[in-house]
Write a protein that holds these residues in place. Structure first.
Motif, PDB file in Angstrom:
ATOM      1  N   UNK A  72       0.847  -1.194   0.000  1.00  0.00           N
ATOM      2  CA  UNK A  72       0.000   0.000   0.000  1.00  0.00           C
ATOM      3  C   UNK A  72       0.882   1.243   0.000  1.00  0.00           C
ATOM      4  N   UNK A  73       0.561   2.183  -0.879  1.00  0.00           N
ATOM      5  CA  UNK A  73       1.307   3.437  -0.971  1.00  0.00           C
ATOM      6  C   UNK A  73       0.411   4.572  -0.484  1.00  0.00           C
ATOM      7  N   UNK A  74       0.957   5.371   0.421  1.00  0.00           N
ATOM      8  CA  UNK A  74       0.257   6.534   0.960  1.00  0.00           C
ATOM      9  C   UNK A  74       1.035   7.800   0.623  1.00  0.00           C
ATOM     10  N   UNK A  75       0.334   8.911   0.512  1.00  0.00           N
ATOM     11  CA  UNK A  75       0.958  10.235   0.504  1.00  0.00           C
ATOM     12  C   UNK A  75       0.318  11.036   1.628  1.00  0.00           C
ATOM     13  N   UNK A  76       1.161  11.522   2.534  1.00  0.00           N
ATOM     14  CA  UNK A  76       0.676  12.218   3.728  1.00  0.00           C
ATOM     15  C   UNK A  76      -0.369  11.393   4.474  1.00  0.00           C
ATOM     16  N   UNK A  77      -0.170  10.075   4.477  1.00  0.00           N
ATOM     17  CA  UNK A  77      -1.063   9.185   5.202  1.00  0.00           C
ATOM     18  C   UNK A  77      -2.343   8.845   4.485  1.00  0.00           C
ATOM     19  N   UNK A  83       6.024  10.418  -8.195  1.00  0.00           N
ATOM     20  CA  UNK A  83       6.227  11.215  -6.986  1.00  0.00           C
ATOM     21  C   UNK A  83       7.644  11.768  -7.023  1.00  0.00           C
ATOM     22  N   UNK A  84       7.844  13.057  -7.195  1.00  0.00           N
ATOM     23  CA  UNK A  84       9.202  13.595  -7.300  1.00  0.00           C
ATOM     24  C   UNK A  84       9.905  13.571  -5.946  1.00  0.00           C
ATOM     25  N   UNK A  85      11.124  13.085  -5.932  1.00  0.00           N
ATOM     26  CA  UNK A  85      11.861  12.991  -4.672  1.00  0.00           C
ATOM     27  C   UNK A  85      12.104  14.356  -4.057  1.00  0.00           C
ATOM     28  N   UNK A  86      12.176  15.378  -4.872  1.00  0.00           N
ATOM     29  CA  UNK A  86      12.481  16.714  -4.362  1.00  0.00           C
ATOM     30  C   UNK A  86      11.313  17.312  -3.585  1.00  0.00           C
ATOM     31  N   UNK A  87      10.112  16.740  -3.730  1.00  0.00           N
ATOM     32  CA  UNK A  87       8.946  17.245  -3.005  1.00  0.00           C
ATOM     33  C   UNK A  87       8.803  16.624  -1.625  1.00  0.00           C
ATOM     34  N   UNK A  88       9.673  15.664  -1.293  1.00  0.00           N
ATOM     35  CA  UNK A  88       9.469  14.867  -0.096  1.00  0.00           C
ATOM     36  C   UNK A  88      10.219  15.419   1.106  1.00  0.00           C
ATOM     37  N   UNK A  89       9.565  15.352   2.261  1.00  0.00           N
ATOM     38  CA  UNK A  89      10.238  15.627   3.515  1.00  0.00           C
ATOM     39  C   UNK A  89      10.942  14.398   4.036  1.00  0.00           C
ATOM     40  N   UNK A  90      10.315  13.248   3.813  1.00  0.00           N
ATOM     41  CA  UNK A  90      10.908  11.961   4.143  1.00  0.00           C
ATOM     42  C   UNK A  90       9.973  10.861   3.664  1.00  0.00           C
ATOM     43  N   UNK A  91      10.454   9.612   3.765  1.00  0.00           N
ATOM     44  CA  UNK A  91       9.678   8.434   3.390  1.00  0.00           C
ATOM     45  C   UNK A  91       9.720   7.461   4.559  1.00  0.00           C
ATOM     46  N   UNK A 100      -0.450  -5.965   2.367  1.00  0.00           N
ATOM     47  CA  UNK A 100      -0.010  -7.303   2.765  1.00  0.00           C
ATOM     48  C   UNK A 100       1.489  -7.315   3.024  1.00  0.00           C
ATOM     49  N   UNK A 101       2.271  -6.773   2.094  1.00  0.00           N
ATOM     50  CA  UNK A 101       3.724  -6.738   2.269  1.00  0.00           C
ATOM     51  C   UNK A 101       4.147  -5.611   3.199  1.00  0.00           C
ATOM     52  N   UNK A 102       3.400  -4.536   3.218  1.00  0.00           N
ATOM     53  CA  UNK A 102       3.743  -3.392   4.045  1.00  0.00           C
ATOM     54  C   UNK A 102       3.149  -2.118   3.484  1.00  0.00           C
ATOM     55  N   UNK A 103       3.645  -0.998   3.988  1.00  0.00           N
ATOM     56  CA  UNK A 103       3.121   0.323   3.616  1.00  0.00           C
ATOM     57  C   UNK A 103       4.303   1.254   3.372  1.00  0.00           C
ATOM     58  N   UNK A 104       4.232   2.033   2.301  1.00  0.00           N
ATOM     59  CA  UNK A 104       5.206   3.092   2.052  1.00  0.00           C
ATOM     60  C   UNK A 104       4.454   4.412   2.102  1.00  0.00           C
ATOM     61  N   UNK A 105       4.837   5.261   3.051  1.00  0.00           N
ATOM     62  CA  UNK A 105       4.166   6.545   3.255  1.00  0.00           C
ATOM     63  C   UNK A 105       5.117   7.669   2.853  1.00  0.00           C
ATOM     64  N   UNK A 106       4.778   8.376   1.788  1.00  0.00           N
ATOM     65  CA  UNK A 106       5.571   9.504   1.315  1.00  0.00           C
ATOM     66  C   UNK A 106       5.055  10.772   1.978  1.00  0.00           C
ATOM     67  N   UNK A 124      -3.425  18.871  -0.447  1.00  0.00           N
ATOM     68  CA  UNK A 124      -2.246  18.529  -1.254  1.00  0.00           C
ATOM     69  C   UNK A 124      -2.741  17.865  -2.532  1.00  0.00           C
ATOM     70  N   UNK A 125      -1.944  17.993  -3.553  1.00  0.00           N
ATOM     71  CA  UNK A 125      -2.343  17.436  -4.838  1.00  0.00           C
ATOM     72  C   UNK A 125      -1.183  17.368  -5.797  1.00  0.00           C
ATOM     73  N   UNK A 126      -1.442  16.770  -6.947  1.00  0.00           N
ATOM     74  CA  UNK A 126      -0.379  16.583  -7.933  1.00  0.00           C
ATOM     75  C   UNK A 126      -0.952  16.580  -9.332  1.00  0.00           C
ATOM     76  N   UNK A 127      -0.102  16.972 -10.254  1.00  0.00           N
ATOM     77  CA  UNK A 127      -0.415  16.840 -11.678  1.00  0.00           C
ATOM     78  C   UNK A 127       0.844  16.352 -12.377  1.00  0.00           C
ATOM     79  N   UNK A 128       0.693  15.288 -13.153  1.00  0.00           N
ATOM     80  CA  UNK A 128       1.825  14.693 -13.865  1.00  0.00           C
ATOM     81  C   UNK A 128       1.443  14.415 -15.302  1.00  0.00           C
TER      82      UNK A 128
END
Length: 934
Positions: free
Chosen positions: A165-170, A197-205, A221-227, A385-389
């Protein structure tokens, strides 16, 4: 934004008009760098891309100038481990709803990747960065896999890409519309495109390495990555330009000098040549590895953080990346032209034998992320928060030779053969907004979000062979669309319980709606003509609106609602217990309940043991349920109409397909944390993840209608003919086909030390991971009575169990002193088995397998800071120019069936590196980076 989308369509229409009206050889349309595809019209598309970037940066500059006039107190963001003597003191927000949980206190393993770690690298793709920083994270980089060339999936703990599961800001991030249906890691999955997801926009992962469906729902199931997006709350920003390119000697691919000839001046045939009309020639080489200089990549990024009032923030991050393709193909020794009077065509001696494109796709990316928040009254905050790509991509299919035996070319159009190019245009937009605060002692977070991902396919430098010499050379092949809409309410509070040191309770509700739709291409991209031969655009047949009498282009949708409760109790200062339960109800397959229990016990100060047990699930994606495609494949000289079907398609149901059930899992983990020594943190965790009813795509179920045919093929033909599908030759669909068990170990250590008047940060990580197929489920419906049916074959099983590294080791050292910075990283990727199909007759016992040996890949960076505002860096990824094990060619073995020699496929010459390599196959990457801070 609507004007921008209109302009993008105008640019692509320009390509369509151009290629449909060009009647000359495609060579006339090649740009200067030799890359086929959109040609001159790409220039217009790039103008639009750059205009979008300029608009984004201008927006950031305007808001920054406005904010600069405010006198604002700088409010710090979330504490970062970089400012602490002990990494274990970092506050985390993933895997818990408590606000004071640290890395060391967590009852489950959580990795925290800082922004600084993401920025000291030549790569700017987020997937590649995580691949070098997280031992249990894997990012293979396949080629010649259609849309997967430009939307590459990643995995955690060796499981499927869609089981993380991938999260952004939870908040839950939406998946891509693309289904990875070709032969890559993650075949059959549709996952989140992390590279958007641009790495330069991140505070941490934050990477939670444990099952968490009871807390977050499906997919965890495998885990969670929260950007976590940056929220600096002060006026600051930076502009970064990164330039890099590959400078490499392609290990094992020697420079080509010509064809080996006999005394009569005719090329000699290699042992694997099947005939004089479809031969493989012997070649002569320089004896030195081929040198390449390609893959030029320019990344321009500009994040700006600024305050809104005294406590609010607005972060705007824009990134533009222009990545040229790489090509690691081998020289093609196969016969290209028909013989003339028994002699080879003279063009065999002069033709360009680097006729394939095997490597990274040509991509142009634009990424814009915004993260904002501001209080509206005491204790109440609005946030958004939002994004356009968008991404323009171009990758290649296999080269179509002019040789008549190849059966896919029309000499009147392409006398020298052709290389179909798959152009993809990806559009992605998302937005979330909410309000959080406190009422009656309860902290609440009420939010909503919407997202859409769309991929357009346009095939150029191609033809529809069934249309004959009048075939167009470019086609609109259709579109995939996916959308997600969510609404969430989360609440939590601490409650005083007399016998507990601390007790918190959290709960919430979620509503989610998803849609998926296939939009058909133009008729020429999929239809059959009267000329004969394969129908549809070569390289990528377009999406048809009707397959098996069923419209497959209608909008598909589903809804689900869920509720969860999470309890977290400190029984004492050294003993913590966490319980969670979640109920989900889906409109398409019903309901599911999952639970989790975790605990941590500090035996002595600085040493704690921890463990967790949980159940989980993953709902079948709409893409898996309703993806549909058709193609004409040449199998041993016979053209077969092959279809990939939705589970409710009449052909699929005739064969036994049923509605998909969710995958279910049971996970266990146990480990310890050691942080008794200042600045040192060590965690070791073992885990087991058992998954039932894994969703997989079947083998091609091929009908054999030959007179007197017996066995599985004949039985499949009888099933299809009995249902009225006499023209269907082969079909595949998704089933709940496997039960698996994954066991492994994660170990991570970090240490900080003062040395040479500077600070040295040391990190080490290790992952061991092994997956076993416990059970192959019985074939469904009438297929259960087919003798010798193989629903899920050897190659696909081995892809799950051996297709990713069994072990992975990461070491890194970061040294900073005043103006000087040095980073060194090395990663050992364990062995991988790239399993292939059986060679020779059935039962030969010879397989197209390759064991990729373990390899060390090392990165190095040197950087200097001037006046605390400007930074210059140079470095190299894969500094020692390491390549994976080369794919074998020539003799593979002796058939156990008839004793004849069996040879590896001749395509191994042109695709000399396995797409299963966990670190790609591009070689050394050199780069320079310049950063200005303000």
């Amino acid at each position: 934004m609507s004007d921008l989308l209109h302009d993008r369509y105008t640019a692509r229409d320009c390509v369509v008009r151009q290629q449909f009206t060009v009647a000359t050889t495609p060579a006339a349309m090649l740009p200067d760098d030799g890359w086929p595809g959109a040609g001159p019209c790409r220039e217009k598309a790039m103008t639009i891309l750059k205009a979008a970037l300029a608009a984004s940066v201008s927006l950031a500059a305007f808001v920054s100038a406005t904010a600069a006039a405010q006198e604002t107190a700088i409010a710090p963001g979330v504490a970062d481990s970089e400012g602490s003597d002990s990494p274990s003191e970092t506050i985390i927000v993933t895997g818990t709803r408590r606000t004071d949980r640290t890395v060391a206190d967590s009852p489950v393993p959580v990795d925290v990747i800082t922004a600084a770690a993401l920025q000291t690298n030549g790569y700017t793709e987020t997937n590649k960065l995580l691949n070098t920083l997280v031992p249990s994270f894997n990012f293979p980089q396949p080629s010649i896999t259609d849309g997967t060339d430009t939307v590459r999936p990643a995995t955690l703990r060796g499981l499927s890409p869609d089981q993380t599961l991938v999260l952004i800001n939870g908040k839950r991030r939406h998946t891509t519309a693309l289904l990875n249906i070709n032969g890559s890691v993650g075949r059959g999955s549709s996952a989140v495109d992390i590279n958007l997801i641009p790495s330069i926009a991140l505070g941490r992962v934050e990477v939670l390495r444990d099952g968490a469906a009871a807390q977050y729902g499906s997919d965890a199931i495998a885990g969670v990555i929260n950007f976590q997006l940056a929220n600096k709350r002060d006026f600051s920003g930076r502009a970064t330009i990164t330039y890099g390119r590959y400078e490499s000697h392609v290990n094992g691919i020697e420079g080509f000098t010509g064809l080996a000839v006999n005394g009569a001046g005719q090329p000699t045939l290699a042992p694997e040549a099947t005939s004089l009309t479809n031969g493989v020639f012997n070649t002569t080489t320089t004896g030195k590895d081929r040198h390449v200089d390609d893959g030029r990549t320019v990344t321009v990024a500009g994040p700006v953080g600024l305050p809104i009032g005294e406590e609010g923030y607005l972060d705007v991050s824009a990134e533009y990346q222009d990545r040229n393709p790489t090509n690691r193909t081998g020289y093609d020794p196969r016969q290209q032209y028909d013989r003339i009077g028994g002699l080879v065509d003279s063009r065999e001696f002069t033709v360009n034998r680097l006729n394939h494109l095997y490597g990274d796709a040509d991509t142009k990316d634009m990424k814009l992320f915004v993260n904002a928040g501001a209080p509206i009254t005491d204790g109440i905050e609005l946030y958004a928060f939002g994004s356009y790509n968008f991404r323009d991509g171009a990758s290649a299919a296999f080269f179509r030779r002019p040789l008549a035996a190849d059966g896919r070319n029309i000499a009147a159009i392409y006398p020298d053969g052709f290389l179909p190019v798959i152009n993809t245009a990806l559009y992605d937009i998302s937005g979330n907004a909410g309000v959080r605060g406190e009422v009656g002692g309860w902290n609440y977070d009420l939010s909503g979000g919407a997202a859409r991902n769309r991929i357009d396919f346009f095939i150029s430098d191609t033809l529809n062979r069934s249309f004959g010499p009048t075939s167009p050379q470019a086609f609109d092949a259709g579109q995939l669309q996916y959308s997600q809409t969510t609404a969430n309410l989360d609440v939590n509070r601490e409650i005083a319980v007399g016998f507990l040191s601390k007790f918190s309770v959290a709960g919430g509700l979620e509503y989610r709606r998803e849609t998926f739709q296939i939009k058909a291409g133009t008729p020429g991209s999929y239809a059959g003509g009267t000329f004969g031969g394969a129908s549809g655009a070569q390289g990528f047949p377009g999406f048809a609106p009707v397959i098996g009498g069923q419209r497959v282009d209608q909008l598909r949708s589903r809804d689900n609602v869920s509720a969860y409760v999470e309890l977290d109790a400190d029984v004492s200062d050294r003993f913590n217990v966490q319980l969670a339960g979640r109920y989900e109800d889906y409109s398409d397959f019903g309901s599911d309940f999952n639970g989790k229990a975790a605990a941590r016990l500090e035996l002595v100060k600085g040493f704690a043991i921890r463990g967790a047990a949980s159940t989980g699930f993953r709902a079948p994606s709409l893409q898996q349920q309703f993806y549909a495609a058709q193609a004409t494949n040449n199998v041993n000289g016979v053209l077969l109409e092959t279809v990939t079907l939705p589970v409710d398609n009449p052909i699929a149901t005739a064969l036994g397909a049923t509605a998909l059930d969710p995958e279910t899992s049971v996970s266990y983990s146990a480990g310890f944390v050691f942080d008794a020594v200042s600045r040192l943190n060590v965690t070791v965790d073992v885990y087991q993840v058992s998954i039932d009813d894994r969703i997989v795509v079947t083998e091609n179920l091929t009908a054999n209608r030959a007179a007197g045919a017996t066995g599985a093929g004949a039985a499949i033909a009888r099933i299809l003919d009995g249902a009225g599908f006499n023209n269907t030759n082969a079909a595949r669909f998704f089933v709940n086909g496997l039960d698996t068990r994954t066991r492994g170990l994660d170990a991570v250590g970090t240490y900080r030390i003062d040395v040479a008047e500077g600070r040295l940060n040391l990190t080490a990580g290790f992952n061991y991971n092994k997956t076993k197929v416990k059970k192959v489920l019985a074939a469904p419906g009438p297929l259960a009575n087919v003798p010798g049916i193989i629903l899920f074959g050897r190659q696909e099983r081995l892809r799950l169990t051996d297709g990713q590294p069994r072990t992975k080791v990461n070491f890194s050292a970061d040294f900073d002193r005043d103006w000087l910075g040095i980073t060194a990283r090395t990663t050992r990727y364990g062995k991988v088995l790239a399993a292939g199909g059986e060679l020779g007759p059935s039962g030969s016992g010879v397989f197209n397998d390759l064991e990729l040996k373990a390899k060390w890949v090392t990165d190095f960076e040197l950087r200097a800071t001037l006046n605390e505002k400007y930074e210059l860096a140079i470095g190299a990824n894969n500094v020692f120019d390491v390549y994976p094990t080369k794919v074998p060619t020539g003799l593979a073995g002796v058939s156990a069936t008839n004793g004849a020699n069996v040879y590896f496929p001749s395509t191994n010459y042109v695709a000399p590196w396995s797409a299963f390599s966990p670190f790609g196959f591009n070689g050394r990457y050199l780069y320079a980076r310049a950063t200005a801070r303000f």
